[in-house]
Design a protein around this motif. Structure first.
Motif, PDB file in Angstrom:
ATOM      1  N   GLU A  87       0.706  -0.919  -0.175  1.00  0.00           N
ATOM      2  CA  GLU A  87       0.146   0.124   0.282  1.00  0.00           C
ATOM      3  C   GLU A  87       0.916   1.622   0.391  1.00  0.00           C
ATOM      4  N   TYR A  90       2.663   1.077  -3.430  1.00  0.00           N
ATOM      5  CA  TYR A  90       1.915   2.257  -4.353  1.00  0.00           C
ATOM      6  C   TYR A  90       1.495   3.172  -4.602  1.00  0.00           C
ATOM      7  N   LEU A  91       0.855   3.843  -2.978  1.00  0.00           N
ATOM      8  CA  LEU A  91       0.602   5.051  -2.678  1.00  0.00           C
ATOM      9  C   LEU A  91       1.416   6.475  -2.829  1.00  0.00           C
ATOM     10  N   TYR A 138       0.409   6.233  -8.887  1.00  0.00           N
ATOM     11  CA  TYR A 138       0.582   7.835  -8.628  1.00  0.00           C
ATOM     12  C   TYR A 138       2.501   8.765  -8.722  1.00  0.00           C
ATOM     13  N   GLY A 142       0.423  12.759  -5.203  1.00  0.00           N
ATOM     14  CA  GLY A 142      -1.134  12.003  -5.018  1.00  0.00           C
ATOM     15  C   GLY A 142      -1.526  12.187  -6.401  1.00  0.00           C
TER      16      GLY A 142
END
Length: 256
Positions: A87, A90-91, A138, A142
């Protein structure tokens, strides 16, 4: 290719996998994962891997150990839970993700291994899977750096009714890593119950398939009717024994 496909160690089996390779890896959660091969790959130092697997293990096991060392550049998966580092990467824009419906992922691997370039399916029609726009990577701020493209949609008549179908391209990879319960020297494999999961499909999709097996038998000892994956798809076999560690993601027990 020799008929005897057994190699001496996991390290030897993965030695020619270079950085930047694409891999199809069997397993579902932590069930049926080729952990010995994954560990050998970690020790080899390769990075920038593009991995196709149902999921990416957990933070300290399975493909998660490669992810933790930032050896994976892209994941193609159907489930990305159970892994906080996944997570985070990825973010934060460190990891590219191609999120794919589970059944579609299985068929993309099978099609690739069968020489089928693409197929139509109803799964994903009317969603971003077909229409595009799913975030694949991303920016640090963001915003979306890479989004999934729109896919061709075509109408077909099935059972007398017209319906839309989305075109999905098959998946092939440079290498495949799988775990089997039993195998022979020719590469014929038998998987254990649900540990079969994505493994035959991943094996088919890889140009070079490396299988770790718990038990090695001689050619002819496996009943042909029990073989789940014929040796034509397997290039190397590594014997890892039956005492390898097998973890469970979430152990649920009943109170006495």
């Amino acid at each position: 290719m020799t008929l005897d496909k057994v190699v001496g160690s996991a390290q030897e089996a993965v030695a020619d996998i270079p950085s930047g390779s694409s891999l199809a890896v069997g397993g579902f959660g932590l069930c049926g994962i080729p952990m010995v091969l994954i560990q050998a790959l970690l020790e080899s130092g390769v990075d920038r891997l593009s991995v196709v697997s149902n999921n990416c293990g957990v933070d300290d096991w399975g493909l998660g150990v490669l992810l933790a060392q930032q050896r994976i550049a892209k994941m193609t998966s159907s489930y990305v839970g159970e892994n906080k580092e996944f997570e985070r990467q990825y973010l934060s824009g460190e990891l590219e993700l191609e999120l794919t419906p589970q059944g579609t992922l299985a068929e993309k691997l099978r099609a690739g291994g069968s020489g089928i370039a693409a197929f139509f399916t109803q799964t994903g029609v009317g969603t971003q899977v077909a229409e595009g726009g799913l975030p694949r990577r991303y920016h640090v701020d963001g915003s979306i750096a890479i989004a999934s493209p729109a896919k061709p949609v075509q109408s077909f008549t099935v059972r007398g009714e017209a319906a839309d179908f989305v075109l999905e391209e098959a998946i092939t990879t440079d290498f495949a890593l799988v775990h089997a319960l039993r195998g022979d020297r020719f590469g014929n494999l038998v998987f254990d119950k649900s540990a079969r999961n994505f493994s035959p499909l991943a094996a088919m999709a890889g140009a070079v398939c490396i299988a770790q097996v718990e038990e090695l038998v001689e050619p002819g000892e496996l009943d042909p009717d029990t073989i789940h994956l014929p040796g034509i798809y397997v290039d190397r076999v590594v014997v890892v024994g039956t005492d390898i560690e097998k973890r469970i993601e979430r152990r649920t027990v009943r109170e006495n």
